[in-house]
Write a protein that holds these residues in place. Structure first.
Motif, PDB file in Angstrom:
ATOM      1  N   TYR A  31      43.813  42.068  48.105  1.00 40.06           N
ATOM      2  CA  TYR A  31      43.236  42.146  46.765  1.00 40.06           C
ATOM      3  C   TYR A  31      41.812  41.581  46.783  1.00 40.06           C
ATOM      4  O   TYR A  31      41.417  40.920  47.745  1.00 40.06           O
ATOM      5  N   PHE A  33      39.837  39.201  45.425  1.00 38.03           N
ATOM      6  CA  PHE A  33      39.438  37.814  45.664  1.00 38.03           C
ATOM      7  C   PHE A  33      39.689  37.420  47.114  1.00 38.03           C
ATOM      8  O   PHE A  33      38.881  36.715  47.719  1.00 38.03           O
ATOM      9  N   LYS A  50      27.788  39.018  45.945  1.00 39.75           N
ATOM     10  CA  LYS A  50      27.926  38.693  44.530  1.00 39.75           C
ATOM     11  C   LYS A  50      29.264  39.258  44.095  1.00 39.75           C
ATOM     12  O   LYS A  50      29.564  40.431  44.373  1.00 39.75           O
ATOM     13  N   GLU A  51      30.035  38.451  43.421  1.00 40.11           N
ATOM     14  CA  GLU A  51      31.407  38.881  43.113  1.00 40.11           C
ATOM     15  C   GLU A  51      31.440  40.167  42.290  1.00 40.11           C
ATOM     16  O   GLU A  51      32.316  40.994  42.451  1.00 40.11           O
ATOM     17  N   GLY A  52      30.461  40.297  41.392  1.00 34.96           N
ATOM     18  CA  GLY A  52      30.427  41.486  40.538  1.00 34.96           C
ATOM     19  C   GLY A  52      30.070  42.766  41.266  1.00 34.96           C
ATOM     20  O   GLY A  52      30.152  43.848  40.679  1.00 34.96           O
ATOM     21  N   THR A  53      29.650  42.661  42.525  1.00 34.00           N
ATOM     22  CA  THR A  53      29.330  43.875  43.283  1.00 34.00           C
ATOM     23  C   THR A  53      30.491  44.305  44.179  1.00 34.00           C
ATOM     24  O   THR A  53      30.527  45.436  44.640  1.00 34.00           O
ATOM     25  N   TYR A  55      33.813  44.685  43.525  1.00 37.11           N
ATOM     26  CA  TYR A  55      34.782  45.642  42.972  1.00 37.11           C
ATOM     27  C   TYR A  55      34.198  47.052  42.859  1.00 37.11           C
ATOM     28  O   TYR A  55      34.878  48.016  43.235  1.00 37.11           O
ATOM     29  N   PRO A  56      32.955  47.201  42.370  1.00 41.53           N
ATOM     30  CA  PRO A  56      32.374  48.551  42.398  1.00 41.53           C
ATOM     31  C   PRO A  56      32.293  49.113  43.825  1.00 41.53           C
ATOM     32  O   PRO A  56      32.499  50.311  44.037  1.00 41.53           O
ATOM     33  N   VAL A  78      49.625  35.827  38.649  1.00 38.90           N
ATOM     34  CA  VAL A  78      48.663  36.837  38.204  1.00 38.90           C
ATOM     35  C   VAL A  78      48.957  38.209  38.826  1.00 38.90           C
ATOM     36  O   VAL A  78      49.164  38.292  40.035  1.00 38.90           O
ATOM     37  N   ARG A  80      47.915  41.540  40.551  1.00 43.77           N
ATOM     38  CA  ARG A  80      46.731  41.770  41.384  1.00 43.77           C
ATOM     39  C   ARG A  80      46.659  43.227  41.828  1.00 43.77           C
ATOM     40  O   ARG A  80      47.685  43.850  42.093  1.00 43.77           O
TER      41      ARG A  80
ATOM     42  N   HIS B  33      40.748  38.727  38.779  1.00 47.90           N
ATOM     43  CA  HIS B  33      39.792  38.030  39.645  1.00 47.90           C
ATOM     44  C   HIS B  33      39.428  36.666  39.060  1.00 47.90           C
ATOM     45  O   HIS B  33      39.397  35.660  39.779  1.00 47.90           O
ATOM     46  N   ALA B  35      41.130  34.819  37.065  1.00 53.03           N
ATOM     47  CA  ALA B  35      42.267  33.895  37.180  1.00 53.03           C
ATOM     48  C   ALA B  35      42.301  33.268  38.572  1.00 53.03           C
ATOM     49  O   ALA B  35      42.485  32.050  38.713  1.00 53.03           O
ATOM     50  N   ASP B  36      42.087  34.097  39.612  1.00 58.03           N
ATOM     51  CA  ASP B  36      42.052  33.581  40.988  1.00 58.03           C
ATOM     52  C   ASP B  36      40.875  32.637  41.183  1.00 58.03           C
ATOM     53  O   ASP B  36      40.994  31.587  41.828  1.00 58.03           O
ATOM     54  N   SER B  37      39.738  33.033  40.609  1.00 59.16           N
ATOM     55  CA  SER B  37      38.523  32.245  40.756  1.00 59.16           C
ATOM     56  C   SER B  37      38.682  30.874  40.099  1.00 59.16           C
ATOM     57  O   SER B  37      38.299  29.846  40.673  1.00 59.16           O
ATOM     58  N   GLU B  39      41.465  29.311  39.548  1.00 59.64           N
ATOM     59  CA  GLU B  39      42.429  28.526  40.328  1.00 59.64           C
ATOM     60  C   GLU B  39      41.739  27.895  41.534  1.00 59.64           C
ATOM     61  O   GLU B  39      42.008  26.748  41.897  1.00 59.64           O
ATOM     62  N   ALA B  40      40.811  28.665  42.121  1.00 55.99           N
ATOM     63  CA  ALA B  40      40.134  28.174  43.326  1.00 55.99           C
ATOM     64  C   ALA B  40      39.075  27.116  43.015  1.00 55.99           C
ATOM     65  O   ALA B  40      38.830  26.228  43.822  1.00 55.99           O
ATOM     66  N   ALA B  51      29.599  33.554  38.688  1.00 57.37           N
ATOM     67  CA  ALA B  51      29.722  34.151  40.019  1.00 57.37           C
ATOM     68  C   ALA B  51      29.947  35.663  39.918  1.00 57.37           C
ATOM     69  O   ALA B  51      29.520  36.429  40.791  1.00 57.37           O
ATOM     70  N   LEU B  52      30.626  36.094  38.862  1.00 57.04           N
ATOM     71  CA  LEU B  52      30.817  37.543  38.687  1.00 57.04           C
ATOM     72  C   LEU B  52      29.515  38.220  38.284  1.00 57.04           C
ATOM     73  O   LEU B  52      29.259  39.360  38.642  1.00 57.04           O
ATOM     74  N   VAL B  58      27.430  44.106  35.407  1.00 57.11           N
ATOM     75  CA  VAL B  58      28.691  44.440  36.086  1.00 57.11           C
ATOM     76  C   VAL B  58      29.189  45.797  35.578  1.00 57.11           C
ATOM     77  O   VAL B  58      29.539  46.692  36.365  1.00 57.11           O
TER      78      VAL B  58
END
Lengths: 115, 191
Positions: A31, A33, A50-53, A55-56, A78, A80, B33, B35-37, B39-40, B51-52, B58
């Motif tokens: 998944y 993350f 960058k996290e937002g990049t 998933y795309p 959660v 996933r 994501h 939720a995982d973030s 938690e971490a 961070a997103l 986005v």
């Protein structure tokens, strides 16, 4: 101040990130993350996406038919979305690794001549 | 600091017009994501959303992949088709021209502006289809004028050539801006 431009480094990363994503999915489904974390750790921080990049980028691979995804809903915790490589993605990965190896070997020979 | 719900709400709003199932899937994945973030990072909401990245940026990345949903694209085709009818300068009611040239020219300009917008925002494929819909609207308007004014002299040969040229331009204008955007904003080399 470094002589080389940040753009050059960014282009190098951009050109190889999809290869790395497919490689990370080669053995098992993962998944987002988890992929992000492994990419960061295995690359020694070089691929600090960058996290937002992320998933795309995964969805672009999905649109190309290289990966497929499905939701996993655990009894607790959660839900996933997991990504796994397809047969087409596996063939693309094999081809891309061949190109990468040739490029890396060729570049190394040229660089060694300069040392 | 933006709370998680507010962040996801901004993403959802910026995804407006996309296929609702795709929107839902994207928001759900970002929620998972976060939720995982959280938690971490020990529950630091600010750090997780930062961070997103900017929610509008986005959403824009997803828009580049999925464009607009089918219902919105259908709406674009209908608007282009109806505006296409209004671009015909030969609509008559009895002996009176109800659509003299200068009014139809305004609608031609509106149609061009709309087609450019569709092409840029929804992609060149939606732009071409909207352009074709505009052409169909024009043909329908022209056909209706012929039927309503049998035997009347509606258009000169030069005028007919201009009519066809403008119709052809609808398709080009629907295609070109989207194609140009695609070429300029192409993401880095893909596998």
């Amino acid at each position: 101040m470094p002589e080389i431009s940040q753009e050059w480094t960014a282009e190098l990363k951009k050109g190889s990130v999809q290869l790395c994503l497919l490689a990370l999915l080669a053995r098992e489904q993962k998944y987002g993350f988890q992929i992000l974390k492994e990419l960061r750790e295995l690359s020694g921080g070089f691929f600090d996406l960058k996290e937002g990049t992320l998933y795309p980028a995964l969805r672009r691979l999905e649109e190309r038919g290289f990966v497929e995804s499905h939701w996993v809903e655990p009894e607790s915790g959660v839900p996933r979305k997991y990504y796994r490589i397809t047969e087409r993605g596996r063939r693309a990965l094999t081809e891309a690794i061949e190109v990468w190896d040739r490029m890396a070997a060729g570049t190394r020979r040229v660089l060694e001549a300069a040392r | 600091m933006i709370p998680v719900d507010a962040y996801l709400g901004q993403v959802r709003r910026s995804l407006g017009g996309m296929d609702p199932r795709v929107q839902e899937d994207i928001v759900r994945e970002l929620q998972s994501h976060l939720a995982d973030s959280l938690e971490a990072n020990g529950g630091d909401v600010g750090a997780a959303t930062q961070a997103l990245g900017d929610p509008v940026a986005v959403a824009r990345r997803y828009r580049e992949i999925y464009g607009y949903g089918a219902s919105y694209r259908r709406l674009f085709y209908i608007v282009a088709g109806v505006t296409g009818i209004l671009t015909v300068p030969v609509l008559f009611a009895g002996d009176e021209a109800v659509f003299p040239y200068f009014i139809s020219a305004i609608f031609v300009a509106i149609e061009f502006a709309f087609l450019i917008w569709v092409s840029v925002m929804a992609g060149n494929r939606a732009g071409i289809l909207s352009g074709l819909s505009g052409v169909v609207g024009r043909m329908a308007g022209f056909g209706a004028a012929i039927v309503a004014n049998r035997g009347a002299f509606l258009i000169a040969p030069d005028g007919f050539a201009a009519f066809l040229l403008v119709s052809f331009l609808f398709v080009i204008v629907g295609w070109l801006p989207g194609k140009a955007k695609q070429a300029w904003r192409r993401p880095g080399a893909e596998l």
